[in-house]
Enzyme design. Structure first.
Site, short mmCIF file in Angstrom:
data_model
loop_
_atom_site.label_atom_id
_atom_site.label_comp_id
_atom_site.label_asym_id
_atom_site.label_seq_id
_atom_site.Cartn_x
_atom_site.Cartn_y
_atom_site.Cartn_z
N ASN A 1 9.98 3.53 3.11
CA ASN A 1 10.06 3.09 4.50
C ASN A 1 11.33 2.28 4.73
O ASN A 1 11.95 1.79 3.79
CB ASN A 1 8.86 2.19 4.83
CG ASN A 1 7.56 2.94 4.81
OD1 ASN A 1 7.08 3.32 3.76
ND2 ASN A 1 6.97 3.14 5.97
N HIS B 1 7.04 4.24 12.53
CA HIS B 1 6.97 4.14 11.07
C HIS B 1 8.00 5.10 10.51
O HIS B 1 7.77 6.32 10.49
CB HIS B 1 5.54 4.51 10.63
CG HIS B 1 5.29 4.49 9.17
ND1 HIS B 1 4.37 3.64 8.59
CD2 HIS B 1 5.78 5.24 8.16
CE1 HIS B 1 4.33 3.87 7.28
NE2 HIS B 1 5.18 4.85 6.99
N HIS C 1 10.73 6.44 7.55
CA HIS C 1 11.28 6.46 6.20
C HIS C 1 12.79 6.70 6.31
O HIS C 1 13.28 7.22 7.30
CB HIS C 1 10.59 7.54 5.37
CG HIS C 1 9.20 7.17 4.98
ND1 HIS C 1 8.81 6.96 3.68
CD2 HIS C 1 8.09 6.94 5.74
CE1 HIS C 1 7.53 6.62 3.64
NE2 HIS C 1 7.07 6.62 4.87
N ARG D 1 0.83 -1.21 0.00
CA ARG D 1 0.00 0.00 0.00
C ARG D 1 0.86 1.25 0.00
O ARG D 1 1.01 1.93 -1.02
CB ARG D 1 -0.95 -0.03 1.21
CG ARG D 1 -2.12 0.97 1.12
CD ARG D 1 -1.79 2.37 1.54
NE ARG D 1 -1.27 2.48 2.89
CZ ARG D 1 -0.76 3.59 3.40
NH1 ARG D 1 -0.67 4.70 2.66
NH2 ARG D 1 -0.28 3.63 4.64
N ASP D 2 1.51 1.53 1.08
CA ASP D 2 2.33 2.73 1.19
C ASP D 2 3.51 2.68 0.23
O ASP D 2 3.93 3.71 -0.31
CB ASP D 2 2.83 2.87 2.63
CG ASP D 2 3.39 4.24 2.94
OD1 ASP D 2 3.05 5.19 2.22
OD2 ASP D 2 4.16 4.36 3.91
N CYS E 1 7.39 9.88 -0.59
CA CYS E 1 6.38 10.86 -0.20
C CYS E 1 6.22 11.87 -1.34
O CYS E 1 7.19 12.53 -1.72
CB CYS E 1 6.78 11.60 1.08
SG CYS E 1 5.61 12.89 1.57
#
Length: 319
Positions: free
Chosen positions: A267, A225, A227, A33-34, A258
Protein backbone atom coordinates in the site's frame (compact mmCIF):
# COMPACT_ATOMS: atom_id res chain seq x y z
CA UNK A 1 5.21 13.90 -19.09
CA UNK A 2 4.44 16.78 -16.70
CA UNK A 3 0.92 18.09 -16.39
CA UNK A 4 0.36 21.48 -18.03
CA UNK A 5 0.90 24.23 -15.46
CA UNK A 6 -2.69 25.50 -15.63
CA UNK A 7 -4.12 22.00 -15.19
CA UNK A 8 -1.76 21.24 -12.30
CA UNK A 9 -2.59 24.56 -10.62
CA UNK A 10 -6.34 23.91 -11.01
CA UNK A 11 -5.93 20.41 -9.55
CA UNK A 12 -3.99 21.68 -6.55
CA UNK A 13 -6.58 24.36 -5.81
CA UNK A 14 -9.41 21.82 -6.16
CA UNK A 15 -7.80 19.27 -3.83
CA UNK A 16 -6.80 21.87 -1.27
CA UNK A 17 -10.30 23.35 -1.25
CA UNK A 18 -11.80 19.86 -0.82
CA UNK A 19 -9.52 19.23 2.14
CA UNK A 20 -10.19 22.61 3.75
CA UNK A 21 -13.94 22.11 3.46
CA UNK A 22 -13.70 19.15 5.86
CA UNK A 23 -10.25 19.90 7.38
CA UNK A 24 -9.61 16.37 8.68
CA UNK A 25 -8.48 13.36 6.69
CA UNK A 26 -8.84 10.05 8.51
CA UNK A 27 -6.16 7.49 7.84
CA UNK A 28 -6.97 3.79 8.12
CA UNK A 29 -3.73 1.98 8.95
CA UNK A 30 -3.72 -1.50 7.40
CA UNK A 31 -0.07 -2.47 7.80
CA UNK A 32 -0.51 -4.97 10.63
CA UNK A 33 -3.08 -6.91 8.59
CA UNK A 34 -2.88 -6.23 4.88
CA UNK A 35 0.79 -5.37 5.13
CA UNK A 36 1.96 -8.46 6.99
CA UNK A 37 -0.37 -11.20 5.75
CA UNK A 38 1.64 -12.04 2.62
CA UNK A 39 5.07 -12.17 4.26
CA UNK A 40 6.14 -15.84 4.06
CA UNK A 41 8.31 -15.96 7.18
CA UNK A 42 6.48 -16.23 10.48
CA UNK A 43 6.24 -13.00 12.45
CA UNK A 44 5.85 -13.50 16.17
CA UNK A 45 2.76 -12.37 18.00
CA UNK A 46 4.92 -10.14 20.17
CA UNK A 47 6.24 -8.25 17.16
CA UNK A 48 2.76 -7.78 15.69
CA UNK A 49 1.44 -6.51 19.00
CA UNK A 50 4.51 -4.30 19.40
CA UNK A 51 3.87 -2.76 15.98
CA UNK A 52 0.19 -2.10 16.70
CA UNK A 53 0.95 -0.62 20.12
CA UNK A 54 3.48 1.74 18.53
CA UNK A 55 0.95 2.73 15.88
CA UNK A 56 -1.56 3.44 18.66
CA UNK A 57 0.81 6.11 20.00
CA UNK A 58 0.98 8.00 16.69
CA UNK A 59 -2.47 9.61 16.71
CA UNK A 60 -4.03 7.27 14.16
CA UNK A 61 -7.77 6.77 14.73
CA UNK A 62 -8.26 3.46 12.90
CA UNK A 63 -5.79 0.56 12.99
CA UNK A 64 -6.68 -2.76 11.40
CA UNK A 65 -5.12 -5.43 13.60
CA UNK A 66 -5.68 -8.89 12.09
CA UNK A 67 -8.02 -11.11 10.09
CA UNK A 68 -10.07 -14.09 11.25
CA UNK A 69 -9.38 -16.31 8.27
CA UNK A 70 -8.38 -19.94 8.05
CA UNK A 71 -4.68 -20.40 8.88
CA UNK A 72 -4.62 -22.88 6.02
CA UNK A 73 -5.01 -19.99 3.57
CA UNK A 74 -3.30 -17.19 5.52
CA UNK A 75 -0.79 -18.76 7.96
CA UNK A 76 0.50 -15.36 9.05
CA UNK A 77 -2.85 -14.58 10.70
CA UNK A 78 -3.07 -17.84 12.67
CA UNK A 79 -2.45 -15.94 15.92
CA UNK A 80 -5.38 -13.58 15.33
CA UNK A 81 -7.01 -14.19 18.73
CA UNK A 82 -3.80 -13.58 20.66
CA UNK A 83 -2.95 -10.48 18.69
CA UNK A 84 -6.35 -8.92 19.20
CA UNK A 85 -6.44 -9.73 22.91
CA UNK A 86 -2.89 -8.59 23.66
CA UNK A 87 -3.00 -5.23 21.92
CA UNK A 88 -3.07 -2.32 24.35
CA UNK A 89 -6.24 -0.73 23.02
CA UNK A 90 -6.75 2.98 23.47
CA UNK A 91 -9.97 4.92 23.75
CA UNK A 92 -11.03 6.79 20.62
CA UNK A 93 -9.15 4.34 18.40
CA UNK A 94 -11.00 1.73 16.37
CA UNK A 95 -9.33 -1.68 15.93
CA UNK A 96 -11.22 -3.45 13.12
CA UNK A 97 -10.61 -7.04 12.05
CA UNK A 98 -11.28 -8.64 8.70
CA UNK A 99 -13.72 -11.54 8.47
CA UNK A 100 -14.44 -13.60 5.32
CA UNK A 101 -17.44 -15.58 6.49
CA UNK A 102 -19.72 -16.46 9.41
CA UNK A 103 -17.07 -18.60 11.08
CA UNK A 104 -14.68 -15.66 11.04
CA UNK A 105 -17.40 -13.36 12.35
CA UNK A 106 -18.14 -15.69 15.25
CA UNK A 107 -14.45 -15.76 16.18
CA UNK A 108 -14.25 -11.96 16.00
CA UNK A 109 -17.30 -11.54 18.21
CA UNK A 110 -15.90 -14.06 20.69
CA UNK A 111 -12.74 -12.00 21.26
CA UNK A 112 -14.70 -8.77 21.63
CA UNK A 113 -14.19 -7.04 18.28
CA UNK A 114 -16.27 -3.89 17.87
CA UNK A 115 -15.71 -3.38 14.16
CA UNK A 116 -15.27 -5.78 11.26
CA UNK A 117 -14.40 -5.48 7.60
CA UNK A 118 -15.74 -7.63 4.78
CA UNK A 119 -14.13 -7.90 1.38
CA UNK A 120 -15.35 -8.52 -2.15
CA UNK A 121 -13.93 -8.03 -5.61
CA UNK A 122 -15.14 -6.05 -8.57
CA UNK A 123 -13.42 -8.67 -10.73
CA UNK A 124 -14.96 -12.05 -11.48
CA UNK A 125 -11.50 -13.49 -12.10
CA UNK A 126 -10.07 -12.49 -8.72
CA UNK A 127 -13.27 -13.41 -6.90
CA UNK A 128 -13.11 -16.95 -8.26
CA UNK A 129 -9.38 -17.24 -7.58
CA UNK A 130 -9.40 -15.69 -4.12
CA UNK A 131 -12.64 -16.89 -2.55
CA UNK A 132 -13.78 -19.50 -5.09
CA UNK A 133 -17.10 -17.91 -6.00
CA UNK A 134 -18.65 -15.39 -8.37
CA UNK A 135 -19.27 -11.78 -7.40
CA UNK A 136 -22.99 -12.45 -6.99
CA UNK A 137 -22.27 -15.43 -4.76
CA UNK A 138 -19.86 -13.37 -2.67
CA UNK A 139 -22.54 -10.71 -2.23
CA UNK A 140 -24.89 -13.33 -0.78
CA UNK A 141 -22.23 -14.35 1.75
CA UNK A 142 -21.47 -10.73 2.58
CA UNK A 143 -25.13 -9.94 3.15
CA UNK A 144 -25.41 -12.84 5.61
CA UNK A 145 -22.26 -11.84 7.50
CA UNK A 146 -23.28 -8.18 7.65
CA UNK A 147 -26.77 -9.06 8.87
CA UNK A 148 -25.34 -11.16 11.71
CA UNK A 149 -22.80 -8.48 12.56
CA UNK A 150 -25.54 -5.87 12.83
CA UNK A 151 -27.36 -8.08 15.32
CA UNK A 152 -24.27 -7.78 17.54
CA UNK A 153 -24.13 -3.99 17.02
CA UNK A 154 -20.81 -4.14 15.20
CA UNK A 155 -19.59 -1.46 12.83
CA UNK A 156 -19.06 -2.87 9.35
CA UNK A 157 -16.69 -1.58 6.71
CA UNK A 158 -16.49 -2.99 3.21
CA UNK A 159 -13.54 -3.48 0.89
CA UNK A 160 -13.84 -3.79 -2.87
CA UNK A 161 -10.65 -5.09 -4.47
CA UNK A 162 -9.48 -4.68 -8.06
CA UNK A 163 -11.50 -1.54 -8.70
CA UNK A 164 -9.48 -0.43 -11.73
CA UNK A 165 -7.53 -3.49 -12.84
CA UNK A 166 -7.20 -7.22 -12.25
CA UNK A 167 -4.36 -9.69 -12.96
CA UNK A 168 -6.89 -12.05 -14.57
CA UNK A 169 -9.56 -9.84 -16.12
CA UNK A 170 -7.50 -6.76 -16.97
CA UNK A 171 -9.46 -3.51 -17.07
CA UNK A 172 -12.44 -3.34 -14.68
CA UNK A 173 -15.50 -1.42 -15.74
CA UNK A 174 -16.43 1.33 -13.24
CA UNK A 175 -20.05 0.15 -13.36
CA UNK A 176 -18.96 -3.19 -11.86
CA UNK A 177 -17.42 -1.37 -8.91
CA UNK A 178 -20.51 0.79 -8.41
CA UNK A 179 -22.75 -2.28 -8.41
CA UNK A 180 -20.81 -3.94 -5.58
CA UNK A 181 -20.50 -0.69 -3.61
CA UNK A 182 -24.22 -0.01 -3.83
CA UNK A 183 -25.02 -3.51 -2.59
CA UNK A 184 -22.63 -3.31 0.37
CA UNK A 185 -23.99 0.07 1.44
CA UNK A 186 -27.56 -1.25 1.22
CA UNK A 187 -26.60 -4.21 3.42
CA UNK A 188 -25.30 -1.94 6.17
CA UNK A 189 -21.64 -1.04 5.61
CA UNK A 190 -20.95 2.44 6.94
CA UNK A 191 -18.04 2.92 4.55
CA UNK A 192 -16.62 1.32 1.40
CA UNK A 193 -12.90 1.23 0.70
CA UNK A 194 -12.15 1.22 -3.01
CA UNK A 195 -8.91 -0.68 -3.58
CA UNK A 196 -6.48 -0.61 -6.45
CA UNK A 197 -5.21 -3.97 -5.27
CA UNK A 198 -2.45 -4.48 -7.82
CA UNK A 199 -1.44 -0.85 -8.13
CA UNK A 200 -2.12 -0.38 -11.84
CA UNK A 201 -4.39 2.63 -11.43
CA UNK A 202 -3.65 6.01 -12.97
CA UNK A 203 -5.18 9.40 -12.37
CA UNK A 204 -7.51 8.85 -15.31
CA UNK A 205 -8.68 5.32 -14.45
CA UNK A 206 -9.18 6.13 -10.77
CA UNK A 207 -11.07 9.29 -11.64
CA UNK A 208 -13.43 7.42 -13.97
CA UNK A 209 -14.04 4.74 -11.35
CA UNK A 210 -14.77 7.31 -8.64
CA UNK A 211 -17.12 9.30 -10.84
CA UNK A 212 -19.20 6.17 -11.42
CA UNK A 213 -19.29 5.17 -7.74
CA UNK A 214 -20.15 8.72 -6.67
CA UNK A 215 -23.37 8.43 -8.63
CA UNK A 216 -24.65 5.94 -6.06
CA UNK A 217 -22.72 7.04 -2.94
CA UNK A 218 -21.68 10.29 -1.33
CA UNK A 219 -17.95 10.94 -0.71
CA UNK A 220 -18.34 10.54 3.05
CA UNK A 221 -19.27 6.87 2.48
CA UNK A 222 -16.09 6.11 0.54
CA UNK A 223 -12.39 5.58 1.15
CA UNK A 224 -9.47 5.04 -1.23
CA UNK A 225 -6.94 2.21 -0.91
CA UNK A 226 -4.00 2.41 -3.30
CA UNK A 227 -1.05 0.10 -3.83
CA UNK A 228 2.10 1.66 -5.23
CA UNK A 229 3.30 -0.88 -7.80
CA UNK A 230 3.76 1.72 -10.55
CA UNK A 231 4.50 4.65 -8.24
CA UNK A 232 1.06 6.20 -8.74
CA UNK A 233 -0.46 5.71 -5.28
CA UNK A 234 -0.08 9.29 -4.03
CA UNK A 235 -1.32 10.64 -7.36
CA UNK A 236 -4.37 8.42 -7.10
CA UNK A 237 -4.99 9.43 -3.49
CA UNK A 238 -4.77 13.07 -4.59
CA UNK A 239 -7.37 12.33 -7.25
CA UNK A 240 -9.71 10.91 -4.60
CA UNK A 241 -9.22 14.01 -2.45
CA UNK A 242 -10.26 16.14 -5.38
CA UNK A 243 -13.47 14.13 -5.57
CA UNK A 244 -14.24 14.88 -1.93
CA UNK A 245 -13.10 11.64 -0.24
CA UNK A 246 -11.49 12.21 3.15
CA UNK A 247 -10.61 8.66 4.23
CA UNK A 248 -7.44 6.98 2.98
CA UNK A 249 -6.06 3.49 3.69
CA UNK A 250 -2.30 3.14 4.00
CA UNK A 251 0.38 0.85 5.35
CA UNK A 252 3.25 1.88 7.61
CA UNK A 253 6.63 1.52 5.87
CA UNK A 254 4.75 0.63 2.68
CA UNK A 255 4.19 -2.95 3.80
CA UNK A 256 2.12 -5.32 1.70
CA UNK A 257 1.62 -6.86 -1.72
CA UNK A 258 -0.78 -9.08 -3.61
CA UNK A 259 -0.25 -12.87 -3.86
CA UNK A 260 -2.20 -12.98 -7.12
CA UNK A 261 -0.23 -10.35 -9.02
CA UNK A 262 3.47 -10.87 -9.64
CA UNK A 263 5.42 -7.71 -8.84
CA UNK A 264 2.59 -5.95 -7.00
CA UNK A 265 3.92 -3.89 -4.12
CA UNK A 266 2.49 -2.71 -0.83
CA UNK A 267 0.00 0.00 0.00
CA UNK A 268 0.94 3.62 -0.16
CA UNK A 269 3.27 4.19 2.79
CA UNK A 270 1.55 5.91 5.70
CA UNK A 271 4.59 8.12 6.28
CA UNK A 272 4.53 9.36 2.67
CA UNK A 273 0.77 9.89 2.82
CA UNK A 274 0.93 11.91 6.04
CA UNK A 275 3.75 14.06 4.68
CA UNK A 276 1.72 14.86 1.56
CA UNK A 277 -1.48 15.56 3.50
CA UNK A 278 0.25 17.88 5.93
CA UNK A 279 1.82 19.65 2.97
CA UNK A 280 -1.64 20.19 1.50
CA UNK A 281 -2.85 21.69 4.77
CA UNK A 282 -4.90 18.72 5.93
CA UNK A 283 -5.21 17.70 9.55
CA UNK A 284 -4.57 14.03 10.33
CA UNK A 285 -3.83 14.03 14.06
CA UNK A 286 -0.76 11.91 13.30
CA UNK A 287 2.69 12.52 14.77
CA UNK A 288 4.97 11.86 11.80
CA UNK A 289 8.09 11.21 13.90
CA UNK A 290 6.35 8.54 15.95
CA UNK A 291 5.03 7.02 12.74
CA UNK A 292 8.55 6.86 11.33
CA UNK A 293 9.69 5.06 14.49
CA UNK A 294 6.89 2.49 14.14
CA UNK A 295 7.81 1.91 10.51
CA UNK A 296 11.44 1.50 11.42
CA UNK A 297 10.56 -1.00 14.16
CA UNK A 298 8.87 -3.44 11.77
CA UNK A 299 11.37 -2.84 8.96
CA UNK A 300 14.29 -3.62 11.23
CA UNK A 301 12.58 -6.82 12.32
CA UNK A 302 12.04 -7.82 8.69
CA UNK A 303 15.64 -6.85 7.92
CA UNK A 304 14.77 -4.64 5.00
CA UNK A 305 14.51 -0.86 4.51
CA UNK A 306 11.09 0.78 4.64
CA UNK A 307 9.39 1.22 1.27
CA UNK A 308 8.80 4.83 2.29
CA UNK A 309 10.92 7.70 1.08
CA UNK A 310 9.73 9.90 3.91
CA UNK A 311 10.69 7.30 6.51
CA UNK A 312 14.17 6.93 5.03
CA UNK A 313 14.67 10.69 4.76
CA UNK A 314 13.41 11.59 8.24
CA UNK A 315 14.97 8.68 10.08
CA UNK A 316 18.44 9.78 9.00
CA UNK A 317 17.74 13.17 10.62
CA UNK A 318 16.32 11.61 13.80
CA UNK A 319 19.44 9.61 14.62
Amino acid sequence: MNLPRKLLSKSLVSARQSIRNKSFVRIVEVGARDGLQNIPTNISTEVKVGLINRLSETGLKTIEVTSFVSPKWVPQMADNTRVFQEVNKKKLISYPVLVPNLKGLEAAIKVGAKEITVFLSASEGLSKKNINCTIDESLVTAKTVISKAKESNLKIRGYISCTVGCPYDGYIKPASVAKVAEALLSYGCYEISLADTIGVGTRSSVEKMLEEVLIIASPDKLAIHCHDTYGQALVNVFTALEKGLTVVDSSVAGLGGCPYAKGATGNVATEDLVYMLHGLGAETGVDLNKLVEAGRFISDYLERPPASRVNNALFSKMK
